[in-house]
Design a protein around this motif. Structure first.
Motif, PDB file in Angstrom:
ATOM      1  N   VAL A 182      40.271 -36.960 -13.722  1.00  8.73           N
ATOM      2  CA  VAL A 182      40.559 -37.282 -15.115  1.00  8.73           C
ATOM      3  C   VAL A 182      39.389 -38.008 -15.781  1.00  8.73           C
ATOM      4  N   PRO A 183      38.810 -39.056 -15.171  1.00  6.43           N
ATOM      5  CA  PRO A 183      37.639 -39.666 -15.808  1.00  6.43           C
ATOM      6  C   PRO A 183      36.462 -38.704 -15.944  1.00  6.43           C
ATOM      7  N   GLN A 184      36.293 -37.820 -14.972  1.00 12.58           N
ATOM      8  CA  GLN A 184      35.209 -36.843 -15.079  1.00 12.58           C
ATOM      9  C   GLN A 184      35.414 -35.931 -16.273  1.00 12.58           C
ATOM     10  N   ALA A 185      36.638 -35.475 -16.478  1.00  7.27           N
ATOM     11  CA  ALA A 185      36.924 -34.606 -17.623  1.00  7.27           C
ATOM     12  C   ALA A 185      36.739 -35.349 -18.942  1.00  7.27           C
ATOM     13  N   LEU A 186      37.147 -36.620 -18.973  1.00  8.22           N
ATOM     14  CA  LEU A 186      36.976 -37.405 -20.195  1.00  8.22           C
ATOM     15  C   LEU A 186      35.505 -37.686 -20.484  1.00  8.22           C
ATOM     16  N   ILE A 187      34.719 -37.887 -19.446  1.00 11.74           N
ATOM     17  CA  ILE A 187      33.282 -38.120 -19.638  1.00 11.74           C
ATOM     18  C   ILE A 187      32.607 -36.871 -20.177  1.00 11.74           C
ATOM     19  N   ILE A 188      32.951 -35.726 -19.622  1.00 13.88           N
ATOM     20  CA  ILE A 188      32.356 -34.472 -20.108  1.00 13.88           C
ATOM     21  C   ILE A 188      32.754 -34.228 -21.561  1.00 13.88           C
ATOM     22  N   THR A 189      34.012 -34.474 -21.900  1.00 13.35           N
ATOM     23  CA  THR A 189      34.453 -34.331 -23.286  1.00 13.35           C
ATOM     24  C   THR A 189      33.733 -35.331 -24.187  1.00 13.35           C
ATOM     25  N   GLY A 190      33.540 -36.558 -23.702  1.00 11.63           N
ATOM     26  CA  GLY A 190      32.833 -37.570 -24.472  1.00 11.63           C
ATOM     27  C   GLY A 190      31.386 -37.204 -24.727  1.00 11.63           C
ATOM     28  N   ILE A 191      30.753 -36.565 -23.748  1.00  9.52           N
ATOM     29  CA  ILE A 191      29.363 -36.134 -23.937  1.00  9.52           C
ATOM     30  C   ILE A 191      29.276 -35.087 -25.041  1.00  9.52           C
ATOM     31  N   VAL A 192      30.212 -34.156 -25.058  1.00  9.84           N
ATOM     32  CA  VAL A 192      30.215 -33.123 -26.101  1.00  9.84           C
ATOM     33  C   VAL A 192      30.460 -33.745 -27.477  1.00  9.84           C
ATOM     34  N   VAL A 193      31.387 -34.672 -27.556  1.00 12.19           N
ATOM     35  CA  VAL A 193      31.673 -35.335 -28.831  1.00 12.19           C
ATOM     36  C   VAL A 193      30.476 -36.173 -29.274  1.00 12.19           C
ATOM     37  N   ALA A 194      29.827 -36.861 -28.330  1.00 15.24           N
ATOM     38  CA  ALA A 194      28.654 -37.667 -28.669  1.00 15.24           C
ATOM     39  C   ALA A 194      27.516 -36.794 -29.182  1.00 15.24           C
ATOM     40  N   LEU A 195      27.334 -35.634 -28.583  1.00 12.51           N
ATOM     41  CA  LEU A 195      26.299 -34.705 -29.054  1.00 12.51           C
ATOM     42  C   LEU A 195      26.599 -34.239 -30.475  1.00 12.51           C
ATOM     43  N   SER A 196      27.846 -33.923 -30.749  1.00  3.80           N
ATOM     44  CA  SER A 196      28.227 -33.487 -32.095  1.00  3.80           C
ATOM     45  C   SER A 196      28.057 -34.605 -33.116  1.00  3.80           C
ATOM     46  N   ALA A 197      28.465 -35.810 -32.745  1.00  2.08           N
ATOM     47  CA  ALA A 197      28.330 -36.946 -33.658  1.00  2.08           C
ATOM     48  C   ALA A 197      26.862 -37.278 -33.903  1.00  2.08           C
ATOM     49  N   THR A 198      26.033 -37.143 -32.877  1.00  2.00           N
ATOM     50  CA  THR A 198      24.601 -37.390 -33.045  1.00  2.00           C
ATOM     51  C   THR A 198      23.980 -36.365 -33.985  1.00  2.00           C
ATOM     52  N   ALA A 199      24.353 -35.110 -33.835  1.00  2.00           N
ATOM     53  CA  ALA A 199      23.833 -34.077 -34.733  1.00  2.00           C
ATOM     54  C   ALA A 199      24.257 -34.345 -36.176  1.00  2.00           C
ATOM     55  N   LEU A 200      25.495 -34.752 -36.380  1.00  2.00           N
ATOM     56  CA  LEU A 200      25.958 -35.085 -37.724  1.00  2.00           C
ATOM     57  C   LEU A 200      25.205 -36.285 -38.279  1.00  2.00           C
ATOM     58  N   ALA A 201      25.018 -37.313 -37.464  1.00  7.60           N
ATOM     59  CA  ALA A 201      24.317 -38.515 -37.927  1.00  7.60           C
ATOM     60  C   ALA A 201      22.864 -38.218 -38.273  1.00  7.60           C
ATOM     61  N   VAL A 202      22.202 -37.402 -37.472  1.00 10.24           N
ATOM     62  CA  VAL A 202      20.807 -37.054 -37.768  1.00 10.24           C
ATOM     63  C   VAL A 202      20.718 -36.240 -39.052  1.00 10.24           C
ATOM     64  N   SER A 203      21.663 -35.340 -39.270  1.00 10.42           N
ATOM     65  CA  SER A 203      21.630 -34.576 -40.520  1.00 10.42           C
ATOM     66  C   SER A 203      21.886 -35.483 -41.727  1.00 10.42           C
TER      67      SER A 203
END
Length: 108
Positions: free
Chosen positions: A65-86
């Motif tokens: 469960v923590p592994q799945a949440l970490i992988i999901t968090g990485i994807v969300v962090a990447l999306s949020a970073t792309a939005l913030a940079v734009s």
């Protein structure tokens, strides 16, 4: 027998160090791109600490469960970073600066 250099302890301490460094960088820099980088360092530290807490019994391996949440968090962090940079590039194109204006005015 657990030693002080157990894997989960090293991951946890490294994550706590990354969180501290990221918070310091976020508070000390006014450049928005550096703040995004510091925020990502904080997120990476949180992922490490969360992953270290999910590894409780070495014989059984890490909890899924923590592994799945970490992988999901990485994807969300990447999306949020792309939005913030734009958003920062748009702010920089409109204002000519990638920093926030000073808020030192006393006449509010």
């Amino acid at each position: 027998m657990m030693t002080w250099a157990s894997g989960w302890l090293i991951y946890g301490l490294t994550g706590a160090t990354l969180i501290g460094l990221g918070l310091f960088g976020f508070a000390s820099h006014t450049n928005l791109l550096r703040r995004i980088l510091a925020f990502n360092v904080v997120g990476s530290g949180i992922f490490l600490v969360f992953g270290a807490t999910g590894f409780r019994v070495p014989e059984l391996g890490a909890d899924a469960v923590p592994q799945a949440l970490i992988i999901t968090g990485i994807v969300v962090a990447l999306s949020a970073t792309a939005l913030a940079v734009s958003l920062i590039t748009r702010h920089a194109s409109l204002s000519g600066s990638a920093t926030l204006p000073d808020d030192d005015r006393e006449d509010r």
